[in-house]
Write an enzyme that holds these catalytic residues in place. Sequence first.
Site, mmCIF file in Angstrom:
data_model
loop_
_atom_site.group_PDB
_atom_site.id
_atom_site.type_symbol
_atom_site.label_atom_id
_atom_site.label_comp_id
_atom_site.label_asym_id
_atom_site.label_seq_id
_atom_site.Cartn_x
_atom_site.Cartn_y
_atom_site.Cartn_z
ATOM 1 N N ASN A 173 -13.872 -9.563 -17.778
ATOM 2 C CA ASN A 173 -13.049 -9.677 -16.569
ATOM 3 C C ASN A 173 -13.695 -8.873 -15.446
ATOM 4 O O ASN A 173 -14.384 -7.887 -15.692
ATOM 5 C CB ASN A 173 -11.657 -9.101 -16.868
ATOM 6 N N ASP A 190 -4.765 3.396 1.825
ATOM 7 C CA ASP A 190 -4.699 2.090 1.162
ATOM 8 C C ASP A 190 -4.718 0.961 2.175
ATOM 9 O O ASP A 190 -4.824 1.183 3.375
ATOM 10 C CB ASP A 190 -3.493 2.031 0.222
ATOM 11 N N GLU A 196 -14.392 -13.962 -14.241
ATOM 12 C CA GLU A 196 -14.606 -14.246 -12.812
ATOM 13 C C GLU A 196 -16.086 -14.365 -12.442
ATOM 14 O O GLU A 196 -16.410 -14.891 -11.375
ATOM 15 C CB GLU A 196 -13.923 -13.191 -11.930
HETATM 16 C C1 LIG Z 1 -11.627 -3.896 -1.781
HETATM 17 C C2 LIG Z 1 -10.598 -3.950 -2.863
HETATM 18 C C3 LIG Z 1 -10.171 -2.791 -3.466
HETATM 19 C C4 LIG Z 1 -9.231 -2.822 -4.496
HETATM 20 N N1 LIG Z 1 -8.882 -1.674 -5.124
HETATM 21 C C5 LIG Z 1 -8.071 -1.721 -6.219
HETATM 22 C C6 LIG Z 1 -7.805 -0.527 -6.960
HETATM 23 O O1 LIG Z 1 -8.256 0.563 -6.625
HETATM 24 N N2 LIG Z 1 -7.028 -0.636 -8.069
HETATM 25 C C7 LIG Z 1 -6.502 -1.830 -8.486
HETATM 26 O O2 LIG Z 1 -5.842 -1.869 -9.525
HETATM 27 N N3 LIG Z 1 -6.715 -2.965 -7.769
HETATM 28 C C8 LIG Z 1 -7.494 -2.936 -6.658
HETATM 29 N N4 LIG Z 1 -7.756 -4.079 -5.939
HETATM 30 C C9 LIG Z 1 -7.075 -5.344 -6.276
HETATM 31 C C10 LIG Z 1 -7.600 -6.033 -7.461
HETATM 32 O O3 LIG Z 1 -8.920 -5.851 -7.804
HETATM 33 C C11 LIG Z 1 -7.360 -7.544 -7.416
HETATM 34 O O4 LIG Z 1 -6.114 -7.829 -6.962
HETATM 35 C C12 LIG Z 1 -7.609 -8.002 -8.781
HETATM 36 O O5 LIG Z 1 -8.910 -8.477 -8.782
HETATM 37 C C13 LIG Z 1 -6.635 -9.006 -9.315
HETATM 38 O O6 LIG Z 1 -7.215 -9.500 -10.461
HETATM 39 P P1 LIG Z 1 -6.493 -9.600 -11.867
HETATM 40 O O7 LIG Z 1 -5.277 -10.407 -11.591
HETATM 41 O O8 LIG Z 1 -7.608 -10.266 -12.610
HETATM 42 O O9 LIG Z 1 -6.216 -8.268 -12.394
HETATM 43 C C14 LIG Z 1 -8.668 -4.065 -4.896
HETATM 44 C C15 LIG Z 1 -9.094 -5.232 -4.283
HETATM 45 C C16 LIG Z 1 -10.038 -5.182 -3.272
HETATM 46 C C17 LIG Z 1 -10.484 -6.474 -2.644
#
Ligand SMILES: Cc1cc2nc3c(=O)[nH]c(=O)nc-3n(C[C@H](O)[C@H](O)[C@H](O)COP(=O)(O)O)c2cc1C
Length: 438
Positions: A139, A246, A199
């Site tokens: 992932n 954030d 992904e």
């Molecule tokens: C620049 C950026 C920073 C992010 N930082 C975090 C983070 O610090 N912690 C977190 O849990 N998600 C963070 N996210 C959000 C997740 O990575 C994103 O929503 C996630 O890929 C959803 O995928 P999933 O449904 O496969 O878990 C961030 C996204 C971006 C684009």
Amino acid sequence: MILEKYINKLREDNKLTVVSRSISKNLEIAGVLSAIEPKPVLFENLSDSDFRVAGNLFCTKSQIADYFGIRTEDIIPTLTKAIENRSVPEEVTEATCQEVVHDGVDLSQLPILVHNEIDGGPYISSGVVVAADPDYGQNLDFHRAMQIGENRMVARVVQGRDFHRFLEKNGEVDVAFCIGNAPEVLIAAATSVETGINELEIANALQPIKVVRAKTVDLLIPAECEFVLEGRVILDEKHDEGPFIDLTETVDVVRQEPVFEVKKITHRKNAIWQGLLPGHAEHKILMGMPREPTVYKKVKDLGIDVIDVNITPGGSSWLHVAVKIRKKYEDDGLKAIEAAFAGHHSAKHVWIYDEDIDIYDRQSRYDREWAFATRFQADVDLLIKDKEPGSSLDPSAESGTKLTTKCGFDCTKPLETEGKSYERAKFPSVDLKKFLGE
Ligand SMILES: Cc1cc2nc3c(=O)[nH]c(=O)nc-3n(C[C@H](O)[C@H](O)[C@H](O)COP(=O)(O)O)c2cc1C
């Protein structure tokens, strides 16, 4: 693509600001990036690291569209196609991201930026995290990480993310934090797809990539990223994480989050660190844009003729959704509101517009507000939902439960106009040269 190739192209096209004077990773780089956003910048001469840093690389949809050689209006179909037609990347045994393999781990050598005076420490904010689970496979997620020692960081892992699921199931999870990625990897990492979908296959469908096996963990990582920090994240070993800005540009609270133990650092020769300003345009684009295809699909699946979706920057590119439809039935607007919420659970407010409205508000006519003012009646066009979980990033949501009140505004005009005028008056079109000259 190797990020430096893209940076060189920006330089050739005179789109890059190059800072060759000495600059510190501590606050100064973030200050410059913030002041000249959305201009891409390369910092060539750091006073406190041997590496270069680039930032503001993908702050706008047009920068991303240019990278892929498409029009901005083709981003949603391109992303949708890549999510639906994933393909396995080519695996290689030699990779640029492993040209240099460090013997020991000393994070202080890296240009990990301090972005703001209130920050709890230096932060990796552009790190794409590769992790795996025995049942679900690999992932990609984004997780910011704060440096807390020579070889230790603390990662922010939001509950519900795939990586959080992996951690809860396994206690400790091997990871590779990959920094310095091109948009195919950045965007793929930010999509929220079914757990079990790798992904990297979405990235490969956007633009063919190569993957290589990491040196100390059993993971396939993007071969052309700039830096890789390999190690493991330990659920039960917690540390204060934050404060940090954030997405909503507000200061996130300090939480107890899992520690990331860094065991190996590899990078490209002359590698370039990717800076990403929290709460700024690039963060917003990468959060919101990958949700637009899912909203689009949910509205389309209801049989509504959807034209476009914009998760708007004013709503932090997360909380506000504007949908443009070609209305055929009187209840299309209200139905589209429900569908949009189903496509993006963190959205708080949704607006539905007709096809004549510019949902990007590009001109000075304030199209979206104009439609809201002239086509919306709250007693019939407002949909207020019962309290339900929304975004953890919304300071006004109930802390802990994320409970929030969501609502949608149907700003489409009625199909039966009953003689009323809902159109903007058009003025004569003239040949300006005839009256004003060249
Ligand atoms: C620049 C950026 C920073 C992010 N930082 C975090 C983070 O610090 N912690 C977190 O849990 N998600 C963070 N996210 C959000 C997740 O990575 C994103 O929503 C996630 O890929 C959803 O995928 P999933 O449904 O496969 O878990 C961030 C996204 C971006 C684009």
